[in-house]
Design a protein around this motif. Structure first.
Motif, PDB file in Angstrom:
ATOM      1  N   ILE A  68      30.671  36.446  25.566  1.00 45.37           N
ATOM      2  CA  ILE A  68      31.309  35.174  25.227  1.00 45.37           C
ATOM      3  C   ILE A  68      32.769  35.390  24.849  1.00 45.37           C
ATOM      4  N   GLY A  69      32.997  36.381  23.986  1.00 47.56           N
ATOM      5  CA  GLY A  69      34.375  36.677  23.569  1.00 47.56           C
ATOM      6  C   GLY A  69      35.239  37.104  24.736  1.00 47.56           C
ATOM      7  N   ALA A  70      34.688  37.953  25.618  1.00 50.51           N
ATOM      8  CA  ALA A  70      35.443  38.423  26.780  1.00 50.51           C
ATOM      9  C   ALA A  70      35.794  37.264  27.696  1.00 50.51           C
ATOM     10  N   LYS A  71      34.827  36.344  27.927  1.00 48.71           N
ATOM     11  CA  LYS A  71      35.075  35.193  28.805  1.00 48.71           C
ATOM     12  C   LYS A  71      36.223  34.339  28.285  1.00 48.71           C
ATOM     13  N   GLU A  72      36.206  34.052  26.988  1.00 40.82           N
ATOM     14  CA  GLU A  72      37.219  33.176  26.403  1.00 40.82           C
ATOM     15  C   GLU A  72      38.599  33.834  26.384  1.00 40.82           C
ATOM     16  N   VAL A  73      38.643  35.104  26.004  1.00 40.77           N
ATOM     17  CA  VAL A  73      39.938  35.783  25.905  1.00 40.77           C
ATOM     18  C   VAL A  73      40.531  36.017  27.287  1.00 40.77           C
ATOM     19  N   LEU A  74      39.696  36.395  28.255  1.00 35.61           N
ATOM     20  CA  LEU A  74      40.198  36.598  29.614  1.00 35.61           C
ATOM     21  C   LEU A  74      40.741  35.299  30.202  1.00 35.61           C
ATOM     22  N   MET A  75      40.029  34.180  29.981  1.00 35.69           N
ATOM     23  CA  MET A  75      40.511  32.895  30.481  1.00 35.69           C
ATOM     24  C   MET A  75      41.857  32.534  29.862  1.00 35.69           C
ATOM     25  N   ALA A 102      41.433  41.215  36.032  1.00 37.00           N
ATOM     26  CA  ALA A 102      40.980  40.206  35.065  1.00 37.00           C
ATOM     27  C   ALA A 102      39.995  39.232  35.707  1.00 37.00           C
ATOM     28  N   ILE A 103      40.305  38.783  36.929  1.00 35.89           N
ATOM     29  CA  ILE A 103      39.421  37.841  37.619  1.00 35.89           C
ATOM     30  C   ILE A 103      38.069  38.487  37.921  1.00 35.89           C
ATOM     31  N   LEU A 104      38.082  39.762  38.365  1.00 34.95           N
ATOM     32  CA  LEU A 104      36.836  40.463  38.663  1.00 34.95           C
ATOM     33  C   LEU A 104      35.925  40.513  37.439  1.00 34.95           C
ATOM     34  N   ILE A 105      36.491  40.902  36.305  1.00 36.40           N
ATOM     35  CA  ILE A 105      35.680  41.014  35.085  1.00 36.40           C
ATOM     36  C   ILE A 105      35.217  39.639  34.632  1.00 36.40           C
ATOM     37  N   LEU A 113      30.783  35.721  33.911  1.00 35.09           N
ATOM     38  CA  LEU A 113      30.146  34.428  34.189  1.00 35.09           C
ATOM     39  C   LEU A 113      28.781  34.627  34.847  1.00 35.09           C
ATOM     40  N   THR A 114      28.700  35.567  35.775  1.00 35.49           N
ATOM     41  CA  THR A 114      27.426  35.852  36.443  1.00 35.49           C
ATOM     42  C   THR A 114      26.383  36.329  35.448  1.00 35.49           C
ATOM     43  N   LEU A 115      26.784  37.226  34.544  1.00 36.43           N
ATOM     44  CA  LEU A 115      25.857  37.738  33.531  1.00 36.43           C
ATOM     45  C   LEU A 115      25.395  36.639  32.589  1.00 36.43           C
ATOM     46  N   LEU A 116      26.264  35.665  32.345  1.00 28.47           N
ATOM     47  CA  LEU A 116      25.919  34.552  31.463  1.00 28.47           C
ATOM     48  C   LEU A 116      25.162  33.447  32.208  1.00 28.47           C
ATOM     49  N   GLY A 117      25.002  33.610  33.504  1.00 23.88           N
ATOM     50  CA  GLY A 117      24.310  32.603  34.294  1.00 23.88           C
ATOM     51  C   GLY A 117      25.123  31.364  34.549  1.00 23.88           C
ATOM     52  N   GLU A 118      26.446  31.497  34.495  1.00 19.30           N
ATOM     53  CA  GLU A 118      27.329  30.360  34.706  1.00 19.30           C
ATOM     54  C   GLU A 118      27.982  30.464  36.084  1.00 19.30           C
ATOM     55  N   PRO A 119      28.179  29.336  36.781  1.00 23.72           N
ATOM     56  CA  PRO A 119      28.831  29.388  38.097  1.00 23.72           C
ATOM     57  C   PRO A 119      30.338  29.611  37.965  1.00 23.72           C
ATOM     58  N   VAL A 120      30.898  30.228  38.989  1.00 29.25           N
ATOM     59  CA  VAL A 120      32.362  30.381  39.043  1.00 29.25           C
ATOM     60  C   VAL A 120      32.939  29.049  39.501  1.00 29.25           C
TER      61      VAL A 120
END
Length: 453
Positions: free
Chosen positions: A361-368, A403-406, A411-418
């Protein structure tokens, strides 16, 4: 003299001898300190023609026999062959002794210093298992080059080679993380008490800043010697201190240091690149140019040199391309901004949260957030014709794709669509970067310890 008696002739001969002795003494008096003695001794010191004793060459060896017979060149070739054989058989202690004999015979041959320093730091150090032992051999190579500059104070290339060594061998090798740390805090704590080896880093500076000092000294020696160097085109040679400042700032970013010191390092790099290096005159076939010369200044230079304004512009552009001047100017200008600093910091932190803490969750938010800031930075640099100079920066494109790759993987690991659109999608979908994207994807899989496609 036929009218002189024996005593008178002896007096004339004595006076002639005394008269002849005066210039002999004046020319040949030995020196008891550097710069003293007769004219020949002073000239020998001025042009660094004096040689060390040959006493360290084995007196029983065939090499010494050749030296005594006047076959110095043959003796040197034999020593080079011995050194290569000792390197092949990994006889390191004897190799050092042989190298010492070589420099006694060839102290003013630049290749000796550069090649053997490389030998010690790259070939010998690679044979050691412990990083501390490798660093010890790297230091021996550095100290060897420093000795070369002390014996050849009018050779700017050797100072430049020493700068290359301090910057690239310490800062770009596979062990760079530890080497850079050891450069500041030597692993031999008993001798250096937690500080650096003061023979290579007396002021406890970053290795790239020490490299910068050597490059600056190379430029000083170049100016003092009247511009004699055969290593690089002059604008490239002179630009290395400024590039080393950029390497210092880049290294700090790579290590996750994004504070005020790093921003100031980039600000210093920009100021010096434009106000010092950019205002220096360089001679071209079309006369003098300056990288930062405005049109009115170029017109004045064109008039002084008797060429057209278009000719002057052509040579300015050609020399700017030679040193990639515009790219490095833009890089420094962008990196010194708060927005770019924050973008890089968040992309770095996002990778760390994902890799080290598995905080998805933290990685998703900070990367975005970092991707959004980087997109904003890119948008701020668009030209009137729609092109963007930042998209020519390979390192920036690589960071964006990583950054986009990670982020997509998270998102895939969290079950969320790109989502259909996201920051930096223009880079992600650009066919120009397809090969780079595939290469980074393959590396990402290895980084993850996966071979799945």
């Amino acid at each position: 003299m036929s009218g002189m008696n024996s005593k008178q002739r002896k007096m004339v001969y004595m006076m002639a001898i005394i008269v002849l002795l005066v210039p002999i003494v004046w020319l040949g008096m030995p020196a008891d300190a550097p710069g003293t003695g007769g004219v020949i001794a002073q000239k020998r010191h001025q042009y660094e023609l004096g040689e060390s004793t040959l006493g360290d060459v084995d007196p029983a060896s065939a090499t010494m026999n050749l030296v005594l017979l006047g076959l110095r060149g043959v003796a040197t070739n034999l020593l080079w062959m011995e050194a290569e054989e000792q390197k092949r058989t990994k006889n390191w202690s004897q190799l050092q002794s042989t190298v010492e004999s070589i420099i006694l015979l060839q102290p003013h041959f630049q290749t000796v210093w550069k090649y053997q320093a490389w030998n010690l730091a790259y070939n010998v150090s690679a044979e050691c298992d412990a990083v501390e032992d490798r660093f010890a051999w790297v230091k021996k190579g550095a100290k060897f080059l420093i000795r070369g500059t002390e014996r050849n104070r009018k050779m700017p290339e050797l100072y430049h080679d020493t700068g290359d060594f301090m910057g690239k061998k310490i800062g770009r090798s596979d062990e760079k993380e530890l080497f850079r740390e050891f450069f500041i805090s030597d692993p031999d704590e008993e001798r250096w008490e937690g500080g650096p080896d003061d023979e290579i880093n007396p002021n406890r500076l970053d290795n790239y800043l020490v490299a910068r000092q050597w490059y600056e000294r190379a430029n000083e020696v170049l100016e003092e010697s009247g511009g004699e160097q055969h290593k690089l085109a002059l604008p490239l040679f002179v630009g290395y201190p400024y590039r080393s400042q950029m390497d210092y700032a880049t290294a700090r970013q790579d290590e996750g240091k994004f504070g005020e010191i790093t921003r100031e390092a980039w600000a210093t790099a920009y100021r010096e690149w434009t106000e010092e290096y950019g205002r220096e005159k360089f001679r071209t076939p079309g006369g003098d140019i300056m990288f930062e010369a405005k049109d009115n200044e170029l017109r004045e230079l064109a008039e002084e040199d008797g060429v057209t304004f278009n000719t002057k512009q052509k040579w300015q552009d050609r020399y700017q391309n030679m040193v990639n001047y515009r790219y490095w100017k833009l890089r420094c200008e962008v990196e010194r901004t708060q927005l770019m600093t924050e973008a890089r910091r968040e992309l770095f932190e996002g990778r760390r949260l994902f890799r080290e803490e598995q905080d998805l969750i933290g990685a998703k938010e900070v990367l975005m957030s970092g991707m959004t800031k980087l997109q904003e930075m890119i948008d701020s640099q668009r030209r009137l014709d729609g092109s963007n100079p930042l998209l020519d920066e390979v390192e920036l494109i690589e960071d964006a794709i990583k950054a986009i790759l990670i982020w997509q993987h998270v998102l895939t690991l969290l079950g969320e669509p790109v989502p259909d659109t996201f920051p930096l999608i223009g880079i992600w979908n650009n066919p120009q970067y397809e090969m780079q994207r595939q290469d980074l994807y393959d590396r990402f899989l290895k980084w993850q310890g996966s071979t799945a496609g």
